[in-house]
Design an enzyme around this catalytic site. Sequence first.
Site, PDB file in Angstrom:
ATOM      1  N   GLN A  95       0.861  -1.188   0.000  1.00  0.00           N
ATOM      2  CA  GLN A  95       0.000   0.000   0.000  1.00  0.00           C
ATOM      3  C   GLN A  95       0.897   1.238   0.000  1.00  0.00           C
ATOM      4  O   GLN A  95       1.479   1.584   1.038  1.00  0.00           O
ATOM      5  CB  GLN A  95      -0.906   0.015   1.238  1.00  0.00           C
ATOM      6  CG  GLN A  95      -1.676  -1.291   1.471  1.00  0.00           C
ATOM      7  CD  GLN A  95      -2.856  -1.450   0.544  1.00  0.00           C
ATOM      8  OE1 GLN A  95      -3.705  -0.578   0.423  1.00  0.00           O
ATOM      9  NE2 GLN A  95      -2.918  -2.599  -0.122  1.00  0.00           N
TER      10      GLN A  95
ATOM     11  N   GLY B  15     -11.988   2.676   3.716  1.00  0.00           N
ATOM     12  CA  GLY B  15     -10.979   1.824   3.111  1.00  0.00           C
ATOM     13  C   GLY B  15     -10.089   2.553   2.111  1.00  0.00           C
ATOM     14  O   GLY B  15     -10.280   3.730   1.781  1.00  0.00           O
ATOM     15  N   HIS B  16      -9.103   1.808   1.594  1.00  0.00           N
ATOM     16  CA  HIS B  16      -8.118   2.393   0.683  1.00  0.00           C
ATOM     17  C   HIS B  16      -8.764   2.830  -0.635  1.00  0.00           C
ATOM     18  O   HIS B  16      -9.704   2.216  -1.119  1.00  0.00           O
ATOM     19  CB  HIS B  16      -6.953   1.445   0.437  1.00  0.00           C
ATOM     20  CG  HIS B  16      -7.338   0.089  -0.054  1.00  0.00           C
ATOM     21  ND1 HIS B  16      -6.550  -1.012   0.125  1.00  0.00           N
ATOM     22  CD2 HIS B  16      -8.424  -0.357  -0.723  1.00  0.00           C
ATOM     23  CE1 HIS B  16      -7.116  -2.062  -0.420  1.00  0.00           C
ATOM     24  NE2 HIS B  16      -8.262  -1.692  -0.949  1.00  0.00           N
ATOM     25  N   ASN B  17      -8.234   3.928  -1.151  1.00  0.00           N
ATOM     26  CA  ASN B  17      -8.642   4.479  -2.448  1.00  0.00           C
ATOM     27  C   ASN B  17     -10.072   5.025  -2.484  1.00  0.00           C
ATOM     28  O   ASN B  17     -10.580   5.359  -3.555  1.00  0.00           O
ATOM     29  CB  ASN B  17      -8.483   3.453  -3.579  1.00  0.00           C
ATOM     30  CG  ASN B  17      -7.055   3.000  -3.753  1.00  0.00           C
ATOM     31  OD1 ASN B  17      -6.662   1.974  -3.204  1.00  0.00           O
ATOM     32  ND2 ASN B  17      -6.264   3.761  -4.477  1.00  0.00           N
TER      33      ASN B  17
ATOM     34  N   SER C 226     -12.054   1.763  -2.786  1.00  0.00           N
ATOM     35  CA  SER C 226     -12.274   2.272  -4.145  1.00  0.00           C
ATOM     36  C   SER C 226     -13.695   2.732  -4.418  1.00  0.00           C
ATOM     37  O   SER C 226     -14.104   2.865  -5.573  1.00  0.00           O
ATOM     38  CB  SER C 226     -11.860   1.218  -5.192  1.00  0.00           C
ATOM     39  OG  SER C 226     -10.486   0.910  -5.054  1.00  0.00           O
TER      40      SER C 226
END
Length: 354
Positions: free
Chosen positions: A216, A257-259, A277
């Site tokens: 990450q 969460g990520h993105n 995402s």
Amino acid sequence: MEYNAFFPPHDGMRLRDIADRLGAELSDQTAGDRMVRSIAPVYRAKSDQLCYILSRKNREELLTCEAAAIICDSALSSLVPAHIPVLIAKNAHTVFAQAGALLHASAMKPSAIIEQGSDISAAAHIDPSAMLEAGVVVEPLAVIGANVHIGAGTRIGPGAIIGADVQIGRDCTIAGGASILSALIGNGVIIHNGARIGQDGFGYAPGPRGMIKIVQVGRVIIQDHVEIGANTTIDRGTMDDTVIGEGTKIDNQVQIGHNVRIGRHCGIVSKVGIAGSTRIGDGVMIGGASGINGHITIGDGAQIAAMSGVVADVPAGAKYGGVPARPLRHFLRDMAELLARAEERDKKTGEKNV
């Protein structure tokens, strides 16, 4: 209840001055010199306190009210006892919020151990390469890593951790115990106690002996005037960035969460989980304990009811609810049909609700 020692009353503002600052109309100009020091609920407001009403539900509480003034819409002003002045405003809720900020400025940000403008604590650790503008406050046991940049007027709370290369703008508050890594933060941001910003996202690929961790290497971008609640977590991106848009307000214990990319002026309530995402537009409101699937889009101005499970795209301006989430009118209709069927079944079987 007596005045709260944690948030002491104001030294006093004239009612006339408060009306001017809030853009409200004072119904009784002869009361303009009354001194106001605090806010209170209607039922126990005293002669130096300010309160507000939004509906006729407060009618009985008004009988015991002794407030310096009551903020309300003109349509409700006739409910207010004659001896209490009225501050007439089109949006009483908003005006009361502004009044509270005037009278209790210290409650607008997490509390400090040392006063704003005091010297940096000798019990803090600051890497020599970090650049702090004038007026930055660093409280005891805070750790500030290499090449960090922090703008004027920002306060770093006790025990907070600011990782290497992080940039924090001006007039921010980073409360005690928060950690910020791999992040760029704008101006006027408030991050409450225990928040975790910029740690790994949850990413794994299948391997012959189990899951393999995916690196990450993205960032978290937090734009101006965002507020992030206690113990909320915002993961950094995998390769792109996780972005929180200007003016967005995030409650306690939210997981992002990520993105994920969240637009401007959104409201996200406690226990919401947003998978990686996801794209969320401007002005979106998400009710508490909702789950948002990854790789979907929620359009501008959409509203998600509490405890919903959103598994697919939501159009702009739509109101969704339920599990799986669907247009709110469909969800309410479905619930009404289920209730009707249950009641019909109980009639046939002779069962009674307890």
